[in-house]
Design an enzyme around this catalytic site. Structure first.
Site, PDB file in Angstrom:
ATOM      1  N   TYR A 112     123.039 -15.477  40.748  1.00 54.15           N
ATOM      2  CA  TYR A 112     123.987 -14.371  40.668  1.00 54.15           C
ATOM      3  C   TYR A 112     124.531 -14.069  42.066  1.00 54.15           C
ATOM      4  O   TYR A 112     123.825 -14.227  43.069  1.00 54.15           O
ATOM      5  CB  TYR A 112     123.309 -13.096  40.149  1.00 54.15           C
ATOM      6  CG  TYR A 112     122.921 -13.132  38.694  1.00 54.15           C
ATOM      7  CD1 TYR A 112     123.836 -12.810  37.706  1.00 54.15           C
ATOM      8  CD2 TYR A 112     121.621 -13.467  38.317  1.00 54.15           C
ATOM      9  CE1 TYR A 112     123.475 -12.812  36.361  1.00 54.15           C
ATOM     10  CE2 TYR A 112     121.241 -13.477  36.985  1.00 54.15           C
ATOM     11  CZ  TYR A 112     122.176 -13.149  36.010  1.00 54.15           C
ATOM     12  OH  TYR A 112     121.809 -13.166  34.697  1.00 54.15           O
ATOM     13  N   TYR A 151     117.292 -19.942  35.862  1.00 55.36           N
ATOM     14  CA  TYR A 151     116.824 -19.515  37.176  1.00 55.36           C
ATOM     15  C   TYR A 151     115.391 -18.979  37.082  1.00 55.36           C
ATOM     16  O   TYR A 151     114.957 -18.488  36.044  1.00 55.36           O
ATOM     17  CB  TYR A 151     117.748 -18.458  37.790  1.00 55.36           C
ATOM     18  CG  TYR A 151     117.945 -17.209  36.961  1.00 55.36           C
ATOM     19  CD1 TYR A 151     117.038 -16.150  36.990  1.00 55.36           C
ATOM     20  CD2 TYR A 151     119.077 -17.076  36.151  1.00 55.36           C
ATOM     21  CE1 TYR A 151     117.239 -15.000  36.244  1.00 55.36           C
ATOM     22  CE2 TYR A 151     119.289 -15.933  35.399  1.00 55.36           C
ATOM     23  CZ  TYR A 151     118.373 -14.898  35.450  1.00 55.36           C
ATOM     24  OH  TYR A 151     118.582 -13.765  34.700  1.00 55.36           O
ATOM     25  N   ARG A 161     114.279 -18.185  33.331  1.00 59.57           N
ATOM     26  CA  ARG A 161     115.110 -17.625  32.278  1.00 59.57           C
ATOM     27  C   ARG A 161     115.958 -18.716  31.647  1.00 59.57           C
ATOM     28  O   ARG A 161     116.583 -19.515  32.336  1.00 59.57           O
ATOM     29  CB  ARG A 161     116.073 -16.559  32.831  1.00 59.57           C
ATOM     30  CG  ARG A 161     115.504 -15.244  33.276  1.00 59.57           C
ATOM     31  CD  ARG A 161     114.834 -14.378  32.230  1.00 59.57           C
ATOM     32  NE  ARG A 161     115.239 -14.510  30.865  1.00 59.57           N
ATOM     33  CZ  ARG A 161     116.275 -13.884  30.289  1.00 59.57           C
ATOM     34  NH1 ARG A 161     117.033 -13.079  30.983  1.00 59.57           N
ATOM     35  NH2 ARG A 161     116.530 -14.043  29.012  1.00 59.57           N
ATOM     36  N   HIS A 164     121.943 -17.954  29.966  1.00 55.33           N
ATOM     37  CA  HIS A 164     122.411 -16.863  29.120  1.00 55.33           C
ATOM     38  C   HIS A 164     123.594 -16.165  29.770  1.00 55.33           C
ATOM     39  O   HIS A 164     123.834 -16.285  30.976  1.00 55.33           O
ATOM     40  CB  HIS A 164     121.293 -15.833  28.870  1.00 55.33           C
ATOM     41  CG  HIS A 164     120.772 -15.198  30.115  1.00 55.33           C
ATOM     42  ND1 HIS A 164     119.842 -15.802  30.934  1.00 55.33           N
ATOM     43  CD2 HIS A 164     121.067 -14.008  30.707  1.00 55.33           C
ATOM     44  CE1 HIS A 164     119.578 -15.026  31.958  1.00 55.33           C
ATOM     45  NE2 HIS A 164     120.318 -13.919  31.863  1.00 55.33           N
ATOM     46  N   HIS A 166     125.197 -12.193  29.787  1.00 53.43           N
ATOM     47  CA  HIS A 166     125.024 -10.793  29.399  1.00 53.43           C
ATOM     48  C   HIS A 166     126.338 -10.264  28.805  1.00 53.43           C
ATOM     49  O   HIS A 166     127.416 -10.522  29.348  1.00 53.43           O
ATOM     50  CB  HIS A 166     124.659  -9.938  30.607  1.00 53.43           C
ATOM     51  CG  HIS A 166     123.358 -10.297  31.239  1.00 53.43           C
ATOM     52  ND1 HIS A 166     122.167  -9.701  30.880  1.00 53.43           N
ATOM     53  CD2 HIS A 166     123.048 -11.186  32.212  1.00 53.43           C
ATOM     54  CE1 HIS A 166     121.184 -10.205  31.603  1.00 53.43           C
ATOM     55  NE2 HIS A 166     121.694 -11.111  32.422  1.00 53.43           N
TER      56      HIS A 166
END
Length: 246
Positions: A112, A151, A161, A164, A166
């Site tokens: 991110y 990640y 994780r 995905h 959000h």
């Protein structure tokens, strides 16, 4: 009723969903919930006029490229381009038009653009990872983005994780917000992810997984995935709180 008779204001109410279709606020396998989960039973508050009126979230809050995460910078981001599309529906299968849909995600390397995300994966100067769109009259939305990477996140030993995106859905006011995550079919990391598995009902978990859509795939340009979001009822998409998973 005469002209002088005051009219009663009828406010909308929420339909209660099957509790197994949504993650528990306290899911011990997801360690952050141990810290932030409420310690007392929840109290449901009725909606008042302030909850269903302004500030409005409409067309004036959208930029021309907000829906296309691959064209928000001078260059193209790295990674597999994908089109994510679907419909937003109510508990009776009716389209919800003109509702604000926001997305945020990691880049193709699984990182991110955020100050607390500092694991050794490269940042992409041409990818911010944030988009927004309004549904049309049929409740349809569409984003163009890149396939996010997995990640690590230190929740447990060798924790990763699954890839995905959000999703945040607003009604017509800031207090009308629901948050969920969209996953990709066949991900090998589902088995060890406590966020995905905090949804106890298997059918409900499957409703968080997008469907590969070959018909909407754009030749020599981008793969496509379909992800419908149902807000209430038996087929509701599982929703979570508004905190991120970091």
């Amino acid at each position: 009723m005469t002209q002088d008779t005051p009219r009663e204001l009828v406010l909308p109410s929420y339909r209660r969903d099957d509790v197994d279709a949504h993650p528990l606020l306290l899911s011990p396998g997801y360690r952050a919930t141990v810290i932030r989960a409420p310690q007392q039973p929840l109290t449901y508050l009725p909606q008042r006029l302030t909850e269903v009126t302004g500030p409005l979230l409409g067309e004036g809050r959208l930029g021309a490229l907000d829906h296309d995460l691959t064209r928000q910078h001078d260059g193209e981001p790295l990674g597999q381009r994908i089109v994510v599309h679907g419909r937003v529906l109510d508990g009776d299968g009716r389209a919800i038009p003109h509702t604000l849909v926001e997305v945020w995600q990691a880049n193709a390397a699984g990182r991110y653009r955020h100050v607390v995300d500092n694991w050794p994966a490269p940042l992409d100067p041409n990818f911010t990872g944030v988009g927004r769109a309004l549904t049309d009259a049929q409740g349809r939305y569409e984003f163009v983005t890149v396939q996010p990477g997995a990640y690590p996140w230190r929740n447990h030993d060798n924790a990763w994780r699954p890839a995905h995106i959000h999703f945040s859905l607003f009604g017509r006011a800031f207090t009308q917000r629901l948050v969920t995550q969209m996953y990709f079919p066949g991900d090998p990391l589902f088995f060890q992810d406590p966020i995905f598995n905090s949804v106890r009902d298997e059918d409900a978990r499957q409703r968080m997984i997008a469907r590969y859509d070959h018909a909407a795939t754009r030749p020599e340009w981008a793969l496509a995935y379909e992800f419908d979001i149902v807000l209430r009822g038996r087929d509701a998409t599982p929703f979570e709180d508004e905190d991120d998973d970091e």
